[in-house]
Design an enzyme around this catalytic site. Structure first.
Site, PDB file in Angstrom:
ATOM      1  N   GLN A   1       0.838  -1.197   0.000  1.00 53.05           N
ATOM      2  CA  GLN A   1       0.000   0.000   0.000  1.00 53.05           C
ATOM      3  C   GLN A   1       0.876   1.251   0.000  1.00 53.05           C
ATOM      4  OE1 GLN A   1      -2.182   0.585   3.696  1.00 53.05           O
ATOM      5  NE2 GLN A   1      -3.918   1.453   2.599  1.00 53.05           N
TER       6      GLN A   1
ATOM      7  N   TYR B   1       0.672   4.759   0.477  1.00 51.57           N
ATOM      8  CA  TYR B   1      -0.071   5.931   0.950  1.00 51.57           C
ATOM      9  C   TYR B   1       0.869   6.965   1.580  1.00 51.57           C
ATOM     10  CZ  TYR B   1      -4.906   4.108   0.466  1.00 51.57           C
ATOM     11  OH  TYR B   1      -6.108   3.664  -0.009  1.00 51.57           O
ATOM     12  N   SER B   2       1.452   6.631   2.738  1.00 56.75           N
ATOM     13  CA  SER B   2       2.204   7.606   3.537  1.00 56.75           C
ATOM     14  C   SER B   2       3.448   8.097   2.812  1.00 56.75           C
ATOM     15  CB  SER B   2       2.611   6.994   4.876  1.00 56.75           C
ATOM     16  OG  SER B   2       1.483   6.710   5.664  1.00 56.75           O
TER      17      SER B   2
ATOM     18  N   GLU C   1     -10.062  -1.699   5.479  1.00 57.83           N
ATOM     19  CA  GLU C   1      -8.947  -2.066   6.353  1.00 57.83           C
ATOM     20  C   GLU C   1      -9.417  -2.325   7.772  1.00 57.83           C
ATOM     21  OE1 GLU C   1      -4.429  -0.468   7.285  1.00 57.83           O
ATOM     22  OE2 GLU C   1      -5.940   0.964   6.647  1.00 57.83           O
TER      23      GLU C   1
END
Length: 372
Positions: free
Chosen positions: A123, A125-126, A241
């Protein structure tokens, strides 16, 4: 549900034996390095028996299992002390996202690989300056013929060093701000434009990574939803999630608490009234957490509750053990690892501070925090 639960319990008992017996209890947060290849084989064994992607529609390889049945499976899986899954990011996050927002072509291309555990996902994202505040992402993508070309950096990307693909939030409108102009791309990891650097954690292991995109490419049709609608799709993924799998997580928490109570009883720590009270409060907190999950409470409330509880359990474990908790003659034991890794529980997946803002603004309707 009782028949489904009994079937899952029987299958797990029969199959967590022989070649898979040694995998019991292995893996999970802070321990993803444990027997990874063997746990991957176990995941594929689950898939072959039809125990992956339970809630997916039958036409996409699932069982169309009810929420109650999925909760029952996760609870039985945790009670059986089965190994932590290595394919959960694809199965629990991307798969439901493609079912909700993807095209027919995307579903045909990617869902079978997730269902049969042929392709692993991470993933994206950050970022260094956009952790819990996802709307501040700077990683960008521009169209170049039939491709998107991606430039930027992601951080705290779990299992990126083992993943085949990454779903990435990027800014595709150069003049956009905040949650506007973002897109949700599916990007192959094995290419020259991507560099993965593992991050060494407090536990000494490395399951988080920095991921650098320097002219990385993905096909133009591998955007989920419309270009510019990435915020909506990303929020959909975050809601998945925190779904049914968290009930199984709580069974694991209960097992940890039971083991800590047993330890406190053996070493005499439970005779200390302060320790005894904290153990009792931990038990009450676990029941509160379960009640919140069963009533389908707001995802931010649930994250705030479980992360603070689990971090507190790690702190309590150190006090139960006492001065010996500071010694590591043979490396970290299970309680020291729990203490160290659970410090991250209140940060990853949206920090406590961000969750409180979300609850205040979106649940309670309080004035928005001033932002520059």
């Amino acid at each position: 549900m009782d028949d489904f639960r009994a079937s899952a319990r029987e299958w797990l008992a029969d199959n967590l034996s022989g070649e898979y017996r040694h995998l019991r209890g292995l893996g999970g947060p802070g321990r993803e390095h444990e027997a990874f290849d063997e746990r991957l084989a176990w995941d594929r064994h689950l898939a072959a028996a039809g125990w992956t992607c339970l809630g997916w529609p039958v036409e996409h390889g699932g069982r169309a299992a009810s929420l109650a049945d999925r909760i029952a499976f996760h609870e039985e899986y945790a009670r059986a002390d089965a190994p932590a899954r290595v394919s959960h990011i694809g199965e629990e996050l991307l798969g439901p996202t493609l079912l909700a927002f993807g095209t027919d072509e995307q579903r045909k291309r990617f869902l079978p690989g997730i269902r049969h555990v042929r392709e692993l996902w991470c993933q994206g994202y950050s970022e260094p300056d956009a952790g819990s505040d996802l709307a501040s992402v700077r990683t960008s993508a521009r169209r170049d013929g039939d491709d998107w070309v991606i430039t930027g950096q992601k951080v705290w990307t779990s299992l990126a060093h083992l993943a085949d693909w990454c779903f990435v939030i990027v800014r595709t409108d150069p003049g956009s701000r905040r949650h506007h102009g973002l897109s949700y791309l599916l990007v192959p990891m094995d290419q020259p434009g991507i560099e993965v650097r593992p991050i060494v954690q407090l536990t000494g292991t490395s399951e988080f990574n920095e991921v650098f995109f320097d002219g990385a490419r993905t096909a133009a049709d591998l955007v989920v939803g419309e270009p510019g609608d990435g915020w909506k799709v990303a929020m959909g993924t975050l809601s998945f999630e925190r779904g049914a799998a968290t009930l199984g997580q709580q069974v694991g928490f209960r097992r940890e608490l039971d083991a800590l109570v047993a330890l406190a009883t053996r070493n005499g720590a439970a005779d200390d009234p302060a320790i005894a009270e904290r153990l009792a409060r931990a038990r009450v907190g676990l029941e509160v957490m379960h009640a919140y999950a069963m009533r389908g409470t707001d995802a931010s409330v649930a994250k705030l509750v479980w992360s603070r509880w689990h971090r507190g359990l790690g702190e309590l474990a150190m006090d139960v053990i006492g001065a010996a908790s500071m010694l590591t003659p043979d490396g970290l034991d299970e309680w020291q690892r729990l203490f160290l890794f659970s410090r991250a529980d209140t940060i990853y997946g949206g920090s406590d501070e961000i969750q409180r803002n979300i609850i205040a603004e979106r649940v309670l309707g309080l004035p928005r925090e001033a932002r520059s």
